[in-house]
Scaffold this motif. Structure first.
Motif, short mmCIF file in Angstrom:
data_model
loop_
_atom_site.label_atom_id
_atom_site.label_comp_id
_atom_site.label_asym_id
_atom_site.label_seq_id
_atom_site.Cartn_x
_atom_site.Cartn_y
_atom_site.Cartn_z
N HIS A 45 8.10 10.30 6.44
CA HIS A 45 7.58 9.42 7.48
C HIS A 45 8.67 9.04 8.50
O HIS A 45 9.59 8.32 8.18
N TYR B 80 5.44 -4.35 15.30
CA TYR B 80 6.61 -4.66 14.47
C TYR B 80 7.69 -5.41 15.24
O TYR B 80 8.84 -5.44 14.80
N ILE C 16 -1.31 6.78 12.95
CA ILE C 16 -2.44 6.43 12.10
C ILE C 16 -3.71 6.87 12.81
O ILE C 16 -3.88 6.61 14.00
N PHE D 107 8.07 -0.77 -0.36
CA PHE D 107 7.14 -1.24 0.68
C PHE D 107 6.02 -0.21 0.82
O PHE D 107 4.85 -0.53 0.85
N THR D 108 6.42 1.05 0.92
CA THR D 108 5.45 2.16 0.85
C THR D 108 6.18 3.35 0.23
O THR D 108 7.37 3.51 0.44
N PHE E 291 0.34 -7.36 7.72
CA PHE E 291 -0.79 -7.41 8.67
C PHE E 291 -1.83 -8.45 8.25
O PHE E 291 -2.88 -8.54 8.83
N SER F 121 4.03 6.04 13.68
CA SER F 121 3.22 5.33 12.70
C SER F 121 2.27 4.35 13.39
O SER F 121 1.47 4.80 14.21
N TYR F 122 2.41 3.07 13.16
CA TYR F 122 1.50 2.13 13.85
C TYR F 122 1.73 2.20 15.37
O TYR F 122 0.78 2.30 16.15
N ALA G 29 2.65 -4.13 1.46
CA ALA G 29 2.60 -4.03 2.93
C ALA G 29 1.42 -4.82 3.50
O ALA G 29 1.37 -5.12 4.69
N TYR H 150 0.82 0.55 -1.72
CA TYR H 150 0.99 -0.09 -0.41
C TYR H 150 0.76 -1.60 -0.48
O TYR H 150 0.77 -2.26 0.56
N GLU I 53 2.62 8.68 4.37
CA GLU I 53 1.84 7.57 4.92
C GLU I 53 0.78 8.05 5.89
O GLU I 53 -0.39 7.68 5.79
N ASP I 54 1.22 8.89 6.84
CA ASP I 54 0.28 9.28 7.90
C ASP I 54 0.36 10.79 8.10
O ASP I 54 1.16 11.27 8.90
N ASP J 188 -2.50 5.81 5.20
CA ASP J 188 -1.89 4.56 4.74
C ASP J 188 -2.62 3.91 3.56
O ASP J 188 -2.42 4.28 2.44
N PHE J 189 -3.56 3.02 3.83
CA PHE J 189 -4.08 2.16 2.78
C PHE J 189 -5.12 2.79 1.87
O PHE J 189 -5.41 2.26 0.80
#
Ligand code: PG9
Length: 616
Positions: A325, A72, A185, A438-439, A210, A159-160, A206, A203, A296-297, A192-193
């Motif tokens: 999150h 990010y 993650i 965004f999420t 990526f 997160s990421y 978002a 999602y 998310e995670d 997430d996805f």
């Protein structure tokens, strides 16, 4: 008796000290205490990764290195451009540490090609690279080139960046002593996805972050988000129809959107990118952090802690709080999620007394002996209190089976079934307040009364509890279902029903808001085609009774006396997840409008919820 004058002087002095301290906290400027340098560190394959180094101006002592690797961006770029806060928290910032941010390979100012959740390569040879080798090479350069470092490195990330923190544990550099993967993650098919194979449509935007590859190091964002003229996410996606209609919003080269469409099953593409499978023989100390209401995670942190616990002797601990999150990294006083208020200063207390202690022990202290921190510190989201355990899940919890029988949660199975019509044209909303986000981050404690009153949501509940009951650990939903169709998703929600006279949270001050409030405690979906194997989807046989088992992520929640435990079962959860056509197609990303059919689903009364009840 001292004169009033000296009392006034004393009071004035105390207020000055307090103000000075307060000013210290509010007026702290990073650039007054740190210098900043930016370097491009060469990896073993020649690719250079852009790395920002904040070093304490006080060069009279040595400091550990605290690093975050991120997709990010390490911005602001420029040696005179400073972040307002650096490091995992303000306490570690103000104590003085060397704090490093790095753009991972292929992102922002770093060279190379990005690979989303890059697969780990065991036993790398020569110039083979992955995120573990990039971390190793970076640490090696830092400890050998950064002035005043004490040779010890810590890594944190949410997160990421949490995924990259977990990744750093593999083939770890000997200088890496402490790692805190937070909301990390674990696997994009469960975090997430996707959730258990259902695509998280919420999602969708978002995917832009990526999906586009940059052609050279850049300080400016190179991807754009789809232009939408609405905040009403439910209506937008309902009107959009089949997922293929969304292609028009992404330029043809959105790599990640293409990967999502081409890999609807848990195939080698996703499997090799999961990091959990590689967590064994870990050497650095680990503190996994997660939020019990992290939309998310949630899979990643629990699986990361448990896998390391199974496969390594290292110091491995876990902290799970009443957070969404990344909440624990914020400095807000009031900790609440939606209508549920958990208390004040919960995040600040974690930062000061847990996170800072963890890193200081292993990076500045003797790094032997006890940290004084518990193996597991977890927040009871029913009593609103922290508790500590020597293991997780707690050994002193006994399995209890509750059957979904005739609108009740009972000790014995029933012989019948309950049916409902599932209509893709009128799917069950995932919340009463759905915006184009965004999420989705805030829905996990939402009031579920709106759903309970829909004909396509089945409701099963206990009588009013005559004593507290605490659930600790995972929840397994062992459904026995049938459908007139050949495909279906199954959503299970566990809910704490507050009594009619429930006290309002002082902070909430909305009169009788909590009266009969249906607080969601845990929820999960499973795409029915994956009921036996995530990599081998299979249709349902129409009207045939079929087992569908769904693992809901761990909870730690006391359902108080006077409350009720409620379970809801439904087949749509929109647009948190995409719509299932309810007729079997090989790839739902390529389904046509004509594939989407209303079906009648049945839930049999020998369906059950298996929970773990903590003994008093
Ligand atoms: N895991 C979070 C995320 C990943 C991908 C898309 C959107 C969010 C995160 O890194 O914040």
């Amino acid at each position: 008796m001292r004169s009033n004058k000296s009392l006034v002087i004393t009071l004035l002095f105390i207020s000055w000290v307090l103000t000075a301290c307060a000013q210290d906290i509010t007026d702290y400027q990073v650039q007054d205490y740190y210098t900043k340098t930016e370097v491009n560190i060469e990896m073993r394959d020649g690719v250079k990764l852009h790395t920002t180094i904040y070093s304490p101006k006080d060069t009279s002592k040595q400091y550990p290195i605290l690093m975050q690797r991120t997709p990010y961006s390490s911005r602001p770029y420029g040696k005179d451009q400073f972040r307002s806060k650096i490091g995992p928290n303000e306490f570690l910032m103000k104590e003085g540490n060397i704090i490093v941010y790095q753009d991972v390979r292929g992102r922002w100012m770093s060279e190379g090609t990005y690979d989303n959740m890059r697969a780990y390569i065991p036993n790398k040879k020569g110039k083979e690279v992955d995120e573990a080798s990039d971390t190793y090479d970076t640490i090696d350069w830092l400890v050998n080139n950064v002035n005043n470092n004490n040779g010890k490195v810590g890594i944190w990330g949410i997160s990421y960046p949490g995924f990259y923190a977990t990744y750093s544990l593999l083939d770890a550099h000997p200088a890496l002593k402490a790692v805190s993967p937070q909301a990390c993650i674990g696997d994009f098919f469960f975090d997430d996805f996707h959730h258990n194979g259902a695509y998280l449509l919420s999602y969708w935007r978002a995917t832009a972050v990526f999906g586009y590859e940059k052609t050279q190091p850049t300080a400016e964002s190179w991807y754009t988000f789809p232009e939408l003229k609405t905040k009403d996410q439910y209506q937008f996606f309902l009107d959009a129809g089949p997922l293929s209609n969304l292609d028009a919003y992404y330029k043809e080269d959105n790599v990640f959107w293409t990967q999502l469409k081409e890999h609807p099953n848990y195939d080698e593409f996703w499997q090799k990118r999961g990091i959990i499978q590689h967590l064994k023989d870990i050497k650095p100390a680990v503190m996994v952090v997660g939020g019990l209401f992290d939309a998310e995670d949630l899979y990643g942190p629990f699986e990361t802690y448990e896998k390391i616990e199974e496969n390594s002797d290292t110091y491995n601990t876990m902290v799970f709080g009443p957070w969404s999150h990344g909440d624990w990294a914020r400095t807000k006083k009031r900790q609440a999620i939606g209508n549920i208020y958990f208390g004040d200063d919960i995040s600040l207390d974690f930062q000061k007394n847990i996170e800072t202690s963890f890193f200081n022990h292993f990076l500045k202290g003797p790094a032997n002996g006890e940290t004084g921190l518990p193996e597991v510190k977890i927040f009871n989201t029913g009593t609103m209190q922290w508790d500590s355990f020597s293991e997780w899940p707690p050994k002193k919890a006994a399995k209890k089976t509750m059957y979904l029988s005739n609108s009740n949660l009972t000790d014995k199975p029933g012989a019948g079934s309950t049916e409902f019509i599932s209509d893709p044209k009128k799917p069950v909303p995932y919340s009463e307040d759905i915006k184009m986000v965004f999420t989705p981050r805030k829905y996990m404690t939402d009031d579920q009364r709106f759903a309970a009153r829909r004909p396509d949501v089945l409701v099963f509940e206990t009588p009013v509890l005559d004593e507290d009951i605490t659930l600790s650990g995972e929840i397994l939903a062992k459904l026995k279902v049938a459908t007139t169709g050949t495909a279906a998703d199954w959503v299970v929600k566990v809910i704490d029903v507050y009594p009619p006279d429930a006290e309002d949270f002082e902070e909430t001050q909305e009169y009788l808001k909590m009266s009969n409030y249906h607080m969601m405690v845990r929820s999960e979906v499973l795409r029915g085609r994956f009921r036996n194997d995530f990599s081998k989807p299979e249709p349902f046989v129409p009207n045939q009774k079929t087992d569908v088992t769904i693992k809901l992520q761990d909870v730690y929640h006391t359902f108080k006396k006077g409350h009720k435990i409620q379970v809801q079962v439904q087949s749509t959860w929109f647009p948190y997840i995409d719509l299932n056509p309810q007729t079997y197609v090989d790839n739902i990303f390529k389904a046509k409008a004509s594939d989407f059919k209303k079906q009648t689903h049945s839930v049999y009364e020998d369906s059950a919820i298996e929970v773990f009840v903590l003994e008093k």
